[in-house]
Write an enzyme that holds these catalytic residues in place. Structure first.
Site, PDB file in Angstrom:
ATOM      1  N   SER A 159      36.725  36.809  42.284  1.00  0.00           N
ATOM      2  CA  SER A 159      37.180  36.621  40.912  1.00  0.00           C
ATOM      3  C   SER A 159      37.979  37.845  40.480  1.00  0.00           C
ATOM      4  O   SER A 159      37.583  38.981  40.757  1.00  0.00           O
ATOM      5  CB  SER A 159      35.986  36.403  39.977  1.00  0.00           C
ATOM      6  N   GLU A 160      39.106  37.606  39.797  1.00  0.00           N
ATOM      7  CA  GLU A 160      40.027  38.683  39.411  1.00  0.00           C
ATOM      8  C   GLU A 160      39.340  39.828  38.682  1.00  0.00           C
ATOM      9  O   GLU A 160      39.744  40.980  38.795  1.00  0.00           O
ATOM     10  CB  GLU A 160      41.120  38.124  38.485  1.00  0.00           C
ATOM     11  N   ASN A 161      38.330  39.503  37.871  1.00  0.00           N
ATOM     12  CA  ASN A 161      37.680  40.544  37.074  1.00  0.00           C
ATOM     13  C   ASN A 161      36.648  41.340  37.866  1.00  0.00           C
ATOM     14  O   ASN A 161      35.741  41.936  37.282  1.00  0.00           O
ATOM     15  CB  ASN A 161      37.058  39.936  35.806  1.00  0.00           C
TER      16      ASN A 161
END
Lengths: 233, 220
Positions: B50-52
């Protein structure tokens, strides 16, 4: 004795003036230093440039700061999301300048600023509208665009645990932009969910070493901290 | 006319999940791609990014077990699988832009036969589109699969000769999974490798904005 903890939020934000560039950590509401944003609204500095992934939601936090007319420009990757009503209103009325940056380029521009790198080449945006006006160069047959470091006067970050030396650890997906922004500003202000004595944080696992941190204010009573407290140290 | 049944969003996600082998590191975009997370066959270890700043996130928690600090890039609450890890945003996008993922699955407004992807802005006049991590994923990931309905709600084709919407990245899409077919992008052509039962080549072609090539037998 070094002690970076300050008494209150007003102390933590002293020196923030009109026209400055302020980075705000967080991804959505997770890891967003809400108390520091509230403090910034109270401080009253205007004409700010805000660097953040999102442009606020509802009428609290960043959205409230924008609604109070304090923000001249926002640099972000994802301005429109569920509930970004204030952004929509201000942007449509021409009262807010916007710079859209792909999320990876945003993170890397911030990192570059912290690392003393003035610019770098990336393949992201090549062949798109966002590459317009940007210098490009071919390496090994592939085209890349030049992106420049993104500096700030102040970074507002949220950490999970801190010590008086300024060392920080974050909690789960609350790390996001916080650890990068902490490196990129002249002054880094940390909203900490809790202080521990120097030596308590595992030196092998410190994410942001204290050299990047200038001031810490403890705000244990965030909604996040209250709920998360049960399950974590 | 022979009847055919298009895949539901859930079945489309399951069809994609079937093709993801154990051990791949995968980023799933918003929309149908998100549903792929819940469709990965039990016992097959696929590591979701996930990007975060998460590798190894798991399914949504029970309502009484929500951890407010743990969300995915779609800002939904998730869990962390054993062996999962957290890192900051610059490292997260080093994973993406450094070509370390095996696959990303993205939604699309349009895909062109040359592999061009348009999935971030619906008009060049839209001055505030939300790009997020779409361009980084499209450019940085070695395999880009698109998950989409075959046409828009109005029936307009989403698979086209050239994208009319602003590009996310040129020439990056390898394969498209729609509710009607699985279609490879090869040398500037869409090559159909699978169709839902009962669908004819003509019926699929009629819903597509560019000439298709077929590697499937005509439905008998």
């Amino acid at each position: 004795m070094i002690n970076k903890e300050v008494r209150d939020i007003a102390d933590a934000l002293s020196g923030i003036e009109d026209g400055q560039v302020v980075m705000v950590g967080g991804f959505g509401s997770v890891g967003q230093p809400d108390a520091l944003i509230e403090g910034l609204i109270e401080r009253g500095a205007r004409d700010l440039t805000i660097v953040a992934n999102n442009a606020g939601a509802g009428r609290i936090g960043l959205a409230k700061l924008m609604e109070a007319g304090r923000v001249r420009k926002i640099i972000c990757s994802f301005p429109r999301s569920a509930g970004s009503v204030v952004f929509e209103e201000l942007f449509r009325a021409g009262k807010l300048e916007l710079e859209i940056v792909p999320q990876g380029t945003l993170a890397e521009r911030i990192r570059a600023a912290g690392a003393g790198i003035p610019g770098f080449y990336t393949a992201t945006t090549v062949g798109t509208l966002l590459a317009r006006g940007k210098e490009s160069r071919v390496f090994d047959g592939r085209t890349y665009v030049l992106e420049q470091a993104l500096h700030a006067d102040v970074a507002l970050v949220e950490a999970w645990r801190t010590d008086r030396m300024g060392n920080c650890i974050y909690r789960e997906s609350g790390r996001n932009f916080n650890a990068v922004m902490a490196m990129a500003a002249r002054t880094t202000v940390v909203q900490s969910c809790g202080m521990v004595a120097a030596g308590v944080l595992d030196s092998e696992a410190i994410v942001t070493p204290g050299i990047f941190v200038d001031r810490i204010v403890v705000v244990p009573e965030t909604a996040n901290a209250r709920i998360a407290e049960a399950g974590a140290a | 006319m022979i009847a055919y049944k298009s895949l539901s969003r859930k079945d489309l996600a399951a069809r994609i999940a079937r093709d993801i082998p154990e051990g791949w590191y995968v980023n799933l975009g918003i929309g149908i791609p998100t549903l792929v997370a819940d469709a990965i066959p039990a016992g097959r270890e696929v590591i979701l990014h996930s990007e975060n700043g998460i590798l190894g996130f798991g399914p949504a928690p029970a309502p009484d077990a929500i951890d407010p600090w743990l969300i995915n890039a779609g800002k939904q609450h998730v869990t962390l699988n054993p062996g999962g890890s957290f890192f900051h945003h610059a490292d997260s996008f080093a994973i993406i832009r450094g070509g370390h993922l095996d696959l990303c699955v993205l939604g699309a407004f349009e895909v062109a036969a040359n592999g061009d992807l348009a999935n971030w802005a619906t008009s060049a006049q839209d001055s505030a589109p939300a790009v997020g991590g779409a361009m980084d994923l499209a450019v940085g990931t070695p395999r880009v699969w698109v998950a989409t309905e075959h046409t828009t709600r109005d029936g307009a084709p989403k698979l086209v000769e050239r994208c009319a919407y602003p590009l996310t990245a040129p020439g990056v899409v390898n394969r498209v999974y729609t509710n009607l077919a699985v279609i490879d992008v090869r040398d500037g052509h869409f090559v159909v490798t699978e169709m839902v039962a009962g669908l004819t080549r003509d019926a699929l072609q009629a819903q597509t904005g560019v000439e298709l090539m077929f590697e499937v037998p005509e439905y008998a």
